[in-house]
Motif scaffolding. Structure first.
Motif, PDB file in Angstrom:
ATOM      1  N   GLY A 133       0.789  -1.234   0.000  1.00  0.00           N
ATOM      2  CA  GLY A 133       0.000   0.000   0.000  1.00  0.00           C
ATOM      3  C   GLY A 133       0.817   1.277   0.000  1.00  0.00           C
ATOM      4  O   GLY A 133       0.551   2.190   0.782  1.00  0.00           O
ATOM      5  N   VAL A 134       1.836   1.342  -0.880  1.00  0.00           N
ATOM      6  CA  VAL A 134       2.631   2.564  -1.001  1.00  0.00           C
ATOM      7  C   VAL A 134       2.654   3.023  -2.461  1.00  0.00           C
ATOM      8  O   VAL A 134       2.339   2.255  -3.368  1.00  0.00           O
ATOM      9  N   ASP A 135       3.034   4.283  -2.682  1.00  0.00           N
ATOM     10  CA  ASP A 135       3.082   4.833  -4.033  1.00  0.00           C
ATOM     11  C   ASP A 135       4.294   4.313  -4.794  1.00  0.00           C
ATOM     12  O   ASP A 135       5.369   4.100  -4.221  1.00  0.00           O
ATOM     13  N   LEU A 136       4.099   4.135  -6.098  1.00  0.00           N
ATOM     14  CA  LEU A 136       5.181   3.677  -6.975  1.00  0.00           C
ATOM     15  C   LEU A 136       5.335   4.640  -8.145  1.00  0.00           C
ATOM     16  O   LEU A 136       4.351   5.073  -8.742  1.00  0.00           O
ATOM     17  N   VAL A 137       6.583   4.973  -8.461  1.00  0.00           N
ATOM     18  CA  VAL A 137       6.869   5.784  -9.646  1.00  0.00           C
ATOM     19  C   VAL A 137       7.594   4.885 -10.643  1.00  0.00           C
ATOM     20  O   VAL A 137       8.573   4.225 -10.294  1.00  0.00           O
ATOM     21  N   LYS A 138       7.119   4.846 -11.872  1.00  0.00           N
ATOM     22  CA  LYS A 138       7.718   3.968 -12.880  1.00  0.00           C
ATOM     23  C   LYS A 138       7.672   4.621 -14.249  1.00  0.00           C
ATOM     24  O   LYS A 138       6.943   5.601 -14.484  1.00  0.00           O
ATOM     25  N   GLN A 139       8.465   4.087 -15.152  1.00  0.00           N
ATOM     26  CA  GLN A 139       8.423   4.451 -16.561  1.00  0.00           C
ATOM     27  C   GLN A 139       8.429   3.163 -17.362  1.00  0.00           C
ATOM     28  O   GLN A 139       8.354   2.071 -16.793  1.00  0.00           O
ATOM     29  N   ASN A 140       8.548   3.274 -18.672  1.00  0.00           N
ATOM     30  CA  ASN A 140       8.565   2.077 -19.509  1.00  0.00           C
ATOM     31  C   ASN A 140       9.904   1.354 -19.390  1.00  0.00           C
ATOM     32  O   ASN A 140      10.926   1.953 -19.039  1.00  0.00           O
ATOM     33  N   MET A 141       9.879   0.059 -19.714  1.00  0.00           N
ATOM     34  CA  MET A 141      11.105  -0.728 -19.710  1.00  0.00           C
ATOM     35  C   MET A 141      12.094  -0.122 -20.703  1.00  0.00           C
ATOM     36  O   MET A 141      11.712   0.292 -21.804  1.00  0.00           O
ATOM     37  N   GLY A 142      13.354  -0.054 -20.306  1.00  0.00           N
ATOM     38  CA  GLY A 142      14.375   0.528 -21.174  1.00  0.00           C
ATOM     39  C   GLY A 142      14.581   2.018 -20.956  1.00  0.00           C
ATOM     40  O   GLY A 142      15.467   2.626 -21.558  1.00  0.00           O
ATOM     41  N   SER A 143      13.765   2.628 -20.093  1.00  0.00           N
ATOM     42  CA  SER A 143      13.914   4.062 -19.802  1.00  0.00           C
ATOM     43  C   SER A 143      15.210   4.320 -19.042  1.00  0.00           C
ATOM     44  O   SER A 143      15.821   3.398 -18.489  1.00  0.00           O
ATOM     45  N   ASP A 144      15.597   5.578 -19.010  1.00  0.00           N
ATOM     46  CA  ASP A 144      16.809   5.965 -18.287  1.00  0.00           C
ATOM     47  C   ASP A 144      16.564   5.845 -16.776  1.00  0.00           C
ATOM     48  O   ASP A 144      15.684   6.513 -16.239  1.00  0.00           O
ATOM     49  N   PRO A 145      17.336   4.993 -16.071  1.00  0.00           N
ATOM     50  CA  PRO A 145      17.130   4.815 -14.619  1.00  0.00           C
ATOM     51  C   PRO A 145      17.247   6.128 -13.835  1.00  0.00           C
ATOM     52  O   PRO A 145      16.513   6.343 -12.871  1.00  0.00           O
ATOM     53  N   ALA A 146      18.160   6.993 -14.267  1.00  0.00           N
ATOM     54  CA  ALA A 146      18.333   8.277 -13.578  1.00  0.00           C
ATOM     55  C   ALA A 146      17.083   9.137 -13.696  1.00  0.00           C
ATOM     56  O   ALA A 146      16.709   9.859 -12.769  1.00  0.00           O
ATOM     57  N   SER A 147      16.403   9.035 -14.839  1.00  0.00           N
ATOM     58  CA  SER A 147      15.156   9.776 -15.051  1.00  0.00           C
ATOM     59  C   SER A 147      14.061   9.283 -14.101  1.00  0.00           C
ATOM     60  O   SER A 147      13.302  10.072 -13.525  1.00  0.00           O
ATOM     61  N   VAL A 148      14.006   7.943 -13.912  1.00  0.00           N
ATOM     62  CA  VAL A 148      13.031   7.352 -12.981  1.00  0.00           C
ATOM     63  C   VAL A 148      13.329   7.809 -11.549  1.00  0.00           C
ATOM     64  O   VAL A 148      12.423   8.171 -10.798  1.00  0.00           O
ATOM     65  N   ALA A 149      14.612   7.814 -11.192  1.00  0.00           N
ATOM     66  CA  ALA A 149      15.016   8.242  -9.848  1.00  0.00           C
ATOM     67  C   ALA A 149      14.628   9.697  -9.601  1.00  0.00           C
ATOM     68  O   ALA A 149      14.115  10.047  -8.531  1.00  0.00           O
ATOM     69  N   TYR A 150      14.843  10.542 -10.608  1.00  0.00           N
ATOM     70  CA  TYR A 150      14.506  11.962 -10.504  1.00  0.00           C
ATOM     71  C   TYR A 150      12.999  12.151 -10.319  1.00  0.00           C
ATOM     72  O   TYR A 150      12.550  12.909  -9.456  1.00  0.00           O
ATOM     73  N   ASP A 151      12.215  11.435 -11.146  1.00  0.00           N
ATOM     74  CA  ASP A 151      10.749  11.509 -11.046  1.00  0.00           C
ATOM     75  C   ASP A 151      10.255  11.021  -9.685  1.00  0.00           C
ATOM     76  O   ASP A 151       9.312  11.567  -9.114  1.00  0.00           O
TER      77      ASP A 151
END
Length: 377
Positions: free
Chosen positions: A209-227
């Motif tokens: 029961g916690v929030d998740l931030v994700k992008q599509n597979m193959g996305s830049d990991p640093a971009s996901v971390a920033y988001d």
């Protein structure tokens, strides 16, 4: 008459004596209840640990404890004094229990110095001496009642580890731990290279029961971390961001560059981020866990460890060696499948459970071997 009065006068004085005993009993009960209440206020972890988690820890370390005690019992049978032969055999036991050669030699040297100092050390004292030396060798804060979080929120945790060590599961269980302590948690699915990693992280986020931030597979990991960090700040996630990272070690340069980039990007939003870099290692791999720790400490700064899968192995001694050799505190251990089986590490409780089978065996050993003498006497 006055003599009779003098005899009667002191009589009432002893009468209150039973009352203090009752008072003492109720005081002790109140003390225990009060202590449990205080502990629950001070730290949810500590109050739970004393009840459910100790059993879970004993159960999780059963294979390690049984294996260790089986070897130790063969060393001690028929012996009353700790001598050079026992110490040589103990050295073999520790090495074969995956404690590691360097750490084992350090423990044996310390025991040897105590034996030479005290001149005579009985085998009945060996368990206490060994426990003391093992506790001293584990690099972990004495007061490990709760996870220490930074005041400048959100507290950002970067999670690293090779594929297959239980990284995704550990993040889910960590999230559960923090949430159960009343903290708002956001997870970032930054392992965008491994197939199904994002989906698995999503399953865990929904489960706890916690929030998740994700992008599509193959996305830049640093971009996901920033988001993820941006989302946590916007949602006023008061404490924790758990960021999953790729577990590839076949190319250290790429991994190093990726982790460095994630850190740089996070620091654009939060100067102190990440406050913690936790390495997840698989305790069931024994000496291979040393290699995992060695390779990752060469790639990035590791602030703490989480050791998983200790319930399915007799190789729990690896925890002692890794903690000693790398001087990195252990924060969590995994001793079972359940959410509550992922525990904040307490070195005294860990060592106590590590020696659990020895305690049972030694009481039986003493009863069998020493009772006849007391009966004859």
């Amino acid at each position: 008459d006055s003599k009779i009065e003098l005899k009667l006068d002191p009589e009432p004085e002893p009468e209150p004596e039973p009352e203090p005993e009752l008072e003492l009993k109720s005081e002790l009960e109140n003390e225990i209840n009060k202590e449990e209440l205080d502990l629950s206020k001070k730290s949810l972890f500590k109050s739970f640990f004393s009840k459910k988690k100790k059993d879970s820890l004993n159960k999780g370390l059963k294979k390690t404890s049984t294996s260790f005690f089986d070897k130790i019992s063969k060393v001690l049978i028929g012996k009353s004094k700790v001598d050079e032969e026992i110490l040589d055999d103990l050295e073999d036991v520790l090495i074969s229990s995956d404690v590691g050669v360097k750490t084992t030699l350090k423990i044996i040297d310390r025991i040897e110095s105590r034996v030479s100092k005290d001149k005579y050390v009985g085998t009945d004292e060996l368990d206490k001496i060994l426990k003391d030396e093992i506790i001293n060798i584990i690099d972990s804060p004495v007061d490990q009642e709760k996870f220490v979080l930074s005041k400048n929120k959100p507290h950002v945790i970067l999670v690293v580890g090779v594929n297959g060590v239980g990284k995704t599961t550990s993040i889910g269980k960590m999230a559960h731990y923090f949430k159960s302590n009343g903290l708002k948690v956001v997870i970032g699915a930054a392992d965008t290279f491994r197939a199904a990693a994002i989906e698995q992280m999503e399953v865990w986020a929904n489960r706890v029961g916690v929030d998740l931030v994700k992008q599509n597979m193959g996305s830049d990991p640093a971009s996901v971390a920033y988001d993820t960090l941006s989302s946590a700040i916007n949602k006023n996630a008061d404490v924790v961001v758990l960021i999953d990272t790729a577990g590839r070690l076949h190319n250290k340069v790429n991994l190093m560059n990726e982790l460095s980039k994630i850190k740089r990007v996070l620091q654009k939003k939060h100067n102190d981020a990440p406050q913690e870099v936790i390495l997840i290692i698989d305790g069931s791999t024994g000496q291979n866990a040393f290699e995992q720790a060695k390779q990752f400490t060469n790639v990035t700064e590791i602030t703490s460890l989480a050791v998983t899968k200790l319930d399915g192995t007799a190789k729990g001694g690896v925890v002692l060696g890794i903690s000693d050799q790398f001087k990195i505190p252990i924060k969590f251990i995994g001793v079972g499948e359940g959410l509550e089986d992922f525990q904040l590490f307490d070195k005294k409780e860990f060592v106590d459970s590590f020696f659990n089978k020895w305690k049972v065996w030694y009481e039986s050993f003493r009863f069998k071997h020493y009772k006849p003498f007391t009966q004859n006497n």
